[in-house]
Design an enzyme around this catalytic site. Structure first.
Site, PDB file in Angstrom:
ATOM      1  N   PHE A 144       0.860  -1.187   0.000  1.00 43.70           N
ATOM      2  CA  PHE A 144       0.000   0.000   0.000  1.00 43.70           C
ATOM      3  C   PHE A 144       0.890   1.229   0.000  1.00 43.70           C
ATOM      4  CE2 PHE A 144      -2.328   3.587   1.550  1.00 43.70           C
ATOM      5  CZ  PHE A 144      -3.493   3.503   0.815  1.00 43.70           C
ATOM      6  N   LYS A 161       2.378  10.937   7.127  1.00 38.13           N
ATOM      7  CA  LYS A 161       1.562  10.674   8.311  1.00 38.13           C
ATOM      8  C   LYS A 161       2.049  11.424   9.555  1.00 38.13           C
ATOM      9  CE  LYS A 161      -1.133   6.891   6.721  1.00 38.13           C
ATOM     10  NZ  LYS A 161      -0.761   5.852   5.772  1.00 38.13           N
ATOM     11  N   ASP A 165       9.361   3.013   2.005  1.00 39.79           N
ATOM     12  CA  ASP A 165       8.156   3.781   2.332  1.00 39.79           C
ATOM     13  C   ASP A 165       7.908   3.611   3.825  1.00 39.79           C
ATOM     14  OD1 ASP A 165       5.655   4.770   2.831  1.00 39.79           O
ATOM     15  OD2 ASP A 165       4.705   3.919   1.048  1.00 39.79           O
TER      16      ASP A 165
HETATM   17  C1  LIG Z   1      -0.935   5.961   4.274  1.00 39.67           C
HETATM   18  C2  LIG Z   1       0.165   5.468   3.446  1.00 39.67           C
HETATM   19  C3  LIG Z   1       0.469   6.063   2.212  1.00 39.67           C
HETATM   20  C4  LIG Z   1      -0.366   7.162   1.613  1.00 39.67           C
HETATM   21  O1  LIG Z   1      -0.444   8.297   2.402  1.00 39.67           O
HETATM   22  P1  LIG Z   1      -1.620   9.369   2.155  1.00 39.67           P
HETATM   23  O2  LIG Z   1      -1.236  10.515   3.032  1.00 39.67           O
HETATM   24  O3  LIG Z   1      -2.897   8.708   2.566  1.00 39.67           O
HETATM   25  O4  LIG Z   1      -1.598   9.686   0.704  1.00 39.67           O
HETATM   26  C5  LIG Z   1       1.569   5.597   1.529  1.00 39.67           C
HETATM   27  N1  LIG Z   1       2.323   4.593   2.013  1.00 39.67           N
HETATM   28  C6  LIG Z   1       2.052   3.975   3.189  1.00 39.67           C
HETATM   29  C7  LIG Z   1       2.941   2.889   3.684  1.00 39.67           C
HETATM   30  C8  LIG Z   1       0.953   4.396   3.937  1.00 39.67           C
HETATM   31  O5  LIG Z   1       0.661   3.775   5.090  1.00 39.67           O
END
Ligand SMILES: *Cc1c(COP(=O)(O)O)cnc(C)c1O
Length: 404
Positions: free
Chosen positions: A144, A258, A229
């Site tokens: 994700f 985040k 990520d």
């Molecule tokens: C939440 C998340 C995203 C996307 O972040 P948004 O601020 O919702 O666009 C990307 N990578 C990971 C691992 C995430 O948990």
């Protein structure tokens, strides 16, 4: 469960005039404080989701609110057409926290991932020498990374992907945690491997020990960027500033978001050394809001808080307790598997107790908010400021729901 009138009215109004791209639990939050939320009817809930780790420092954190308020009174937005006096500090201190040279600030996580993809491609053409238009990026199944058209192009989740084509080419998908599959997928045209060090949305999947160091070694040997990520796994959640640290791994590129915005404003960033992020020239990438003064002021406070190490320590100590307690539950068979690290757990519930959604609704009725992921999995990720007694109380509610 039948939500009472006030809650019902809010939900009805929301359903009538918002796109139905979410299926929220039937709770309407009015205020928040630390790990606690209060709804429009005055009921209190323990927040065990923390905005998918955007709220690592809790609701209404005094330091973050004060930093935001002070900046609100000064200046909030300049665009990058001009310099502003918070920008350099933010970039310098974030780079330092990551042990890297440079920062490219954006707003949402998805934008930061897109930025990392563009960075890797440009680096591939300009530095690695890949032929124009041929660059490829290897990603993991069940990843994700966000919701943009390019990012869903390399999702393996049909819900995230279906009906949103045509898809962006240039991505190769390999099973997460499988080093041999990764090795086989890397070619001379591969510019990057993009991975979550722990897969959050997939159910808090921790890869086998040795996987991340293996990825590090392979990417270094093959002249490929390792992009981590850490949007959900980073900034204290696992007990370290970055989840990669548990395996002694330093990626080439960190993607952050985040918690970087402290749950106050969206703040994201790509952080890397000069030989990577130095590929950008004026006009080649940007964002009107990226690196704005309010975002930088809040981000600076977040960095200062992380530098102290207190939140990482809390995540370690409370996380050990959380996993010990969940381990006991797993021993009863009511919970079939528990995964995670630090104050972060994916909990597979025996399906005879209901779907993850049903378990979440039962927990909500007992004053605990969590979010299901797939099937009968719930995710537990309270703010790192949660008190031990509150965490225990939340676990009591889970035990009660499972009749344990
Ligand atoms: C939440 C998340 C995203 C996307 O972040 P948004 O601020 O919702 O666009 C990307 N990578 C990971 C691992 C995430 O948990």
């Amino acid at each position: 469960m039948t939500p009472d009138r006030a809650t019902q009215d809010y939900i009805g109004a929301s359903d009538a005039h918002s796109a139905h791209n979410y299926h929220p639990l039937p709770v309407v939050v009015a205020t928040g404080d630390g790990a606690w939320l209060t709804d429009v009817d005055g009921r209190r809930y323990l927040d065990m989701l923390a905005g998918y780790s955007a709220l690592n420092f809790g609701h209404g954190n005094r330091r973050l609110v004060d930093a935001a308020r002070a900046q609100l009174e000064r200046v909030t937005l300049t665009s990058r057409a001009f310099h502003h006096d918070r920008f350099a500090d933010f970039c310098t201190q974030l780079a330092e926290l990551c042990g890297k040279d440079m920062v490219l600030p954006m707003n949402t996580g998805a934008e930061a991932v897109e930025t990392a993809v563009k960075t890797a491609r440009k680096w591939g053409y300009r530095v690695k020498g890949v032929s124009d238009g041929r660059a490829r990026i290897v990603v993991a199944s069940d990843n994700f990374h966000g919701r943009t058209t390019t990012i869903v192009s390399f999702s393996t989740d049909p819900e995230a992907r279906a009906d949103f084509g045509p898809y962006t080419p240039g991505f190769d998908i390999v099973p997460y945690g499988d080093l041999d599959a990764l090795r086989a997928a890397v070619t001379d045209e591969t510019v990057a491997v993009l991975l979550e060090p722990i897969q959050g949305e997939a159910g808090v999947l921790v890869p086998p020990a040795g996987y991340l160091p293996g990825v590090r070694e392979l990417t270094r040997e093959r002249g490929v960027l390792f992009i981590a990520d850490e949007i959900q796994s980073g900034l204290g959640r696992t007990g370290r500033t970055f989840a990669c640290e548990h395996e002694g791994v330093v990626p080439d590129v960190y993607v952050l978001g985040k918690a970087l915005g402290g749950g106050v404003v969206p703040v994201s960033a790509v952080v890397a050394d000069r030989d990577v992020l130095g590929v950008f020239r004026p006009g080649e990438h940007g964002s009107t809001f990226g690196g704005n003064p309010l975002a930088c002021a809040v981000g600076l406070e977040v960095i200062a808080m992380l530098r102290g190490g207190e939140y990482q320590r809390r995540a370690t100590e409370l996380g050990e307790h959380l996993h010990a307690e969940l381990g006991v539950l797993a021993g009863t068979g009511k919970v079939t598997q528990v995964r995670g690290r630090g104050l972060w757990a994916g909990v597979d519930i025996d399906p005879s107790y209901g779907t993850g959604r049903e378990i979440s609704e039962k927990l909500m009725a007992r004053g605990v908010l969590v979010k299901d992921t797939h099937g009968s999995t719930i995710r537990i990720a309270p703010p790192l400021v949660i008190g031990k007694e509150d965490l225990d109380w939340g676990l009591d509610q889970l035990r009660a729901v499972l009749g344990a």
